[in-house]
Design an enzyme around this catalytic site. Structure first.
Site, PDB file in Angstrom:
ATOM      1  N   ARG A   1      18.657 -25.772 121.786  1.00  0.00           N
ATOM      2  CA  ARG A   1      19.197 -25.166 120.573  1.00  0.00           C
ATOM      3  C   ARG A   1      19.986 -23.905 120.917  1.00  0.00           C
ATOM      4  O   ARG A   1      19.647 -23.181 121.863  1.00  0.00           O
ATOM      5  CB  ARG A   1      18.023 -24.806 119.649  1.00  0.00           C
ATOM      6  CG  ARG A   1      18.378 -24.221 118.294  1.00  0.00           C
ATOM      7  CD  ARG A   1      19.047 -25.229 117.425  1.00  0.00           C
ATOM      8  NE  ARG A   1      18.964 -24.853 116.003  1.00  0.00           N
ATOM      9  CZ  ARG A   1      19.872 -25.199 115.116  1.00  0.00           C
ATOM     10  NH1 ARG A   1      20.930 -25.920 115.458  1.00  0.00           N
ATOM     11  NH2 ARG A   1      19.736 -24.870 113.845  1.00  0.00           N
ATOM     12  N   THR A   6      25.740 -33.394 112.148  1.00  0.00           N
ATOM     13  CA  THR A   6      24.901 -33.547 113.315  1.00  0.00           C
ATOM     14  C   THR A   6      25.074 -34.978 113.788  1.00  0.00           C
ATOM     15  O   THR A   6      25.658 -35.795 113.086  1.00  0.00           O
ATOM     16  CB  THR A   6      23.437 -33.254 112.913  1.00  0.00           C
ATOM     17  OG1 THR A   6      23.379 -31.942 112.354  1.00  0.00           O
ATOM     18  CG2 THR A   6      22.474 -33.359 114.064  1.00  0.00           C
ATOM     19  N   THR A  59      24.143 -31.045 117.477  1.00  0.00           N
ATOM     20  CA  THR A  59      24.908 -30.626 116.316  1.00  0.00           C
ATOM     21  C   THR A  59      25.834 -29.457 116.599  1.00  0.00           C
ATOM     22  O   THR A  59      25.628 -28.699 117.548  1.00  0.00           O
ATOM     23  CB  THR A  59      23.939 -30.233 115.170  1.00  0.00           C
ATOM     24  OG1 THR A  59      24.681 -29.949 113.999  1.00  0.00           O
ATOM     25  CG2 THR A  59      23.102 -29.037 115.557  1.00  0.00           C
ATOM     26  N   SER A  62      16.507 -28.614 111.231  1.00  0.00           N
ATOM     27  CA  SER A  62      15.832 -29.767 110.619  1.00  0.00           C
ATOM     28  C   SER A  62      15.876 -30.994 111.520  1.00  0.00           C
ATOM     29  O   SER A  62      15.350 -32.048 111.147  1.00  0.00           O
ATOM     30  CB  SER A  62      16.488 -30.107 109.274  1.00  0.00           C
ATOM     31  OG  SER A  62      16.289 -29.081 108.338  1.00  0.00           O
ATOM     32  N   GLY A  83      22.248 -35.138 109.216  1.00  0.00           N
ATOM     33  CA  GLY A  83      22.128 -35.045 107.766  1.00  0.00           C
ATOM     34  C   GLY A  83      21.622 -33.722 107.243  1.00  0.00           C
ATOM     35  O   GLY A  83      21.190 -33.647 106.092  1.00  0.00           O
ATOM     36  N   GLY A  84      21.646 -32.648 108.065  1.00  0.00           N
ATOM     37  CA  GLY A  84      21.210 -31.355 107.548  1.00  0.00           C
ATOM     38  C   GLY A  84      19.782 -31.418 107.044  1.00  0.00           C
ATOM     39  O   GLY A  84      18.876 -31.926 107.714  1.00  0.00           O
TER      40      GLY A  84
END
Length: 571
Positions: free
Chosen positions: A107, A382, A400, A454, A474-475
């Site tokens: 991340r 993403t 993403t 998420s 998809g957030g």
């Protein structure tokens, strides 16, 4: 590849399969509703055909699932610019053929110059679009380091061999799909406005399906990554270009930020659902905790008896989602900076106490639901790919740039897009981000901190053996899409492709509304839920799930989401 014959041959073929007789050809047909193809030597399911081919070619060369993941990742950075990336980050869940598991957190991180109130004006209000559409929106990228660390730990083939397919796609070009052409045309004005004197992803006329997209600067960047590994991105020429780009728009990323970035191996989160073992991502992904909470919340209820997307099924799932997303708003964040109460959130007694207080007679208003409490505790664009190799090693990766095409700002001379992941922090407690998600102290901005996500890459076992590899973009809908896909297979006996095709719905506590795809809920279900006070909004597609199921015969069955250009390939 060979497909099985029609229904009158199924009985004979089934007998042969059960007898252990191997039929000729590299494809095995599914004995099921959608007649999907199945494979036994390996499978790749991802968001773009050329990237899927890159991964499959690596498997055929003797590469393992992680090798193929590296090839797919870099190929998606070329062919899926709205989400595939080298300027973003993500998460990997890994399971070896022998059952060993691991997760990799690559991340993005907040730059050292980031501060808790950096997106607020003098009156304490959030400055619109500053965390989305400016150079200040970008976190320090993690994708390149993540792929390098994954390959270092588990890869078999040489690094350069894995990056080569992406270099070729960027330098020689590839045919774009209708969907990508539409996306490029739709975003052309933003590309022009945010990138003076740059021509990336632009042409003099409108893009058309079948046009060839060539990206020379990106090819050169990928070549440096191929030749020099980590130093080809986080040091040298590309690092200089990133810093120079930051300086054109008051961005924060420095050479030191790039040098200091490192991905992290973390212990997987595991849980059980109806005899299946769930292996998923720990914080700073909120997805794993939320997924396990959701599965445990609905496990006592007879979903199969009630039926797929029927009113009782939808009601209990929505009430679980309402409570889980409320918990997410308070308790989830980067565990390196905040004490995330994972054990408390996943205690069966706590989950049972949260779900038991809803009424079958009426919807629970979200304004009456608050995050839970524990004794002793103080307080959308993403992409995902799933891969399994011949030996049974499995990888689930979700990655993403955050928004579609990230910040829509390119690194000049390097040809790749910057992320706008800083929006995934809580700019101000109680103020929603671009996905409508609420956050607080746990996800506040701090230098070097990873923003909450998420993303929910997940692997499922049955009786100690690989069963499913699943994930989606998809957030905020990522968590519920993975949740529903798992239920569709386990509770509603759907094939992998049928589960991926299935219409979805979503609730995230706030706003207090059920978002549903067209035809996800029939008119009788909508009427029953509406009379109980549920607000239902019918809209566009939710998620783009790419998944692999291992059948009881040991073959790989893919599910590639028809909502995009997603492709499943195997051999």
């Amino acid at each position: 590849m060979q497909r099985f014959f029609q229904h009158k041959y199924y009985l004979t073929i089934g007998v042969l399969l059960l007898s252990g007789i191997v039929l000729p050809g590299c494809v095995r047909g599914q004995l099921g509703k959608d007649n999907s193809e199945q494979y036994y030597n390996g499978m790749v399911v991802c968001a773009y055909p050329d990237a899927a081919k890159a991964g499959l070619d690596i498997l055929k060369k003797g590469g393992n699932a992680v090798d193929a993941a590296v090839a797919v990742h870099f190929a998606l950075a070329v062919t899926l610019p709205e989400a595939g990336n080298i300027g973003g980050g993500g998460f990997m869940v890994y399971r070896s053929a022998k059952g060993q598991t691991n997760t990799l957190d690559f991340r993005e991180k907040a730059p050292a110059a980031a501060s808790i109130n950096m997106y607020l004006d003098s009156a304490g209000n959030v400055i619109p679009n500053m965390s989305l559409a400016t150079h200040q929106a970008s976190g320090v990228p993690g994708s390149v380091d993540g792929m390098i660390e994954a390959h270092k730990k588990y890869g078999k083939l040489k690094w350069a061999e894995l990056v080569e397919p992406a270099i070729k796609l960027a330098r020689d070009g590839f045919k774009i799909t209708k969907r990508l052409a539409n996306d490029l045309n739709r975003n052309a004005n933003d590309f022009k406005a945010r990138n003076p004197n740059k021509k990336y992803l632009l042409k003099d006329t409108r893009w058309q399906e079948g046009d060839i997209l060539v990206q020379d600067d990106l090819a050169n960047t990928l070549q440096l990554i191929s030749d020099k590994g980590r130093d080809g991105f986080y040091d040298g020429d590309i690092a200089d270009k990133i810093v120079a780009e930051m300086q054109t728009g008051k961005g924060m990323i420095t050479r030191q930020d790039l040098k200091n970035y490192h991905s992290v191996w973390r212990k997987p989160l595991t849980g059980a659902y109806k005899g299946y073992k769930i292996i998923t991502m720990p914080p700073p992904s909120s997805g794993g905790v939320a997924l396990l909470q959701l599965l445990h919340s609905v496990e006592p209820y007879p979903l199969k008896q009630w039926g797929f997307n029927k009113d009782s099924t939808v009601q209990v799932m929505v009430e679980a989602e309402r409570r889980v997303y409320a918990d997410r708003s308070k308790y989830l964040g980067d565990p390196d900076f905040y004490k995330v109460p994972v054990d408390s959130l996943l205690k069966p007694a706590y989950i049972a106490s949260r779900i038991k207080n809803f009424s079958w007679d009426a919807a629970t208003p979200s304004n009456t639901i608050q995050p839970g409490s524990f004794a002793g505790y103080e307080s959308d664009q993403t992409t995902h790919y799933s891969i399994v190799d011949k030996e049974g090693n499995a990888v689930a990766v979700t990655t993403t740039l955050n928004g579609s095409f990230g910040s829509k700002i390119f690194v000049g001379g390097a040809g790749f897009l910057l992320n706008n992941e800083m929006d995934d922090f809580s700019a101000k407690p109680g103020v929603p981000n671009m996905f409508g998600l609420i956050g607080g102290k746990a996800n506040s901005i701090q230098p070097g901190k990873r923003m909450l996500s998420s993303m929910t890459p997940t692997i499922v076992e049955k009786d100690g053996k690989l069963f499913m590899v699943v994930g989606t973009p998809g957030g905020s809908t990522i968590i519920t899409s993975v949740f529903q896909t798992i239920l569709d297979v386990i509770d509603f006996n759907k094939s992998m492709q049928s589960a991926v095709n299935a219409k979805r719905f979503h609730h995230q506590w706030l706003p207090d509304v059920i978002e549903a795809e067209k035809d996800a809920l029939d008119s009788l279900t909508i009427d029953k839920l509406t009379k109980k006070g549920y607000k239902i909004k019918v809209g566009g597609g939710i998620g783009r799930v790419d998944a692999i199921l291992v059948t009881k015969w040991g073959y790989y069955q893919g599910g590639a989401d028809p909502r995009g250009d997603d492709t499943k390939l195997g051999w």
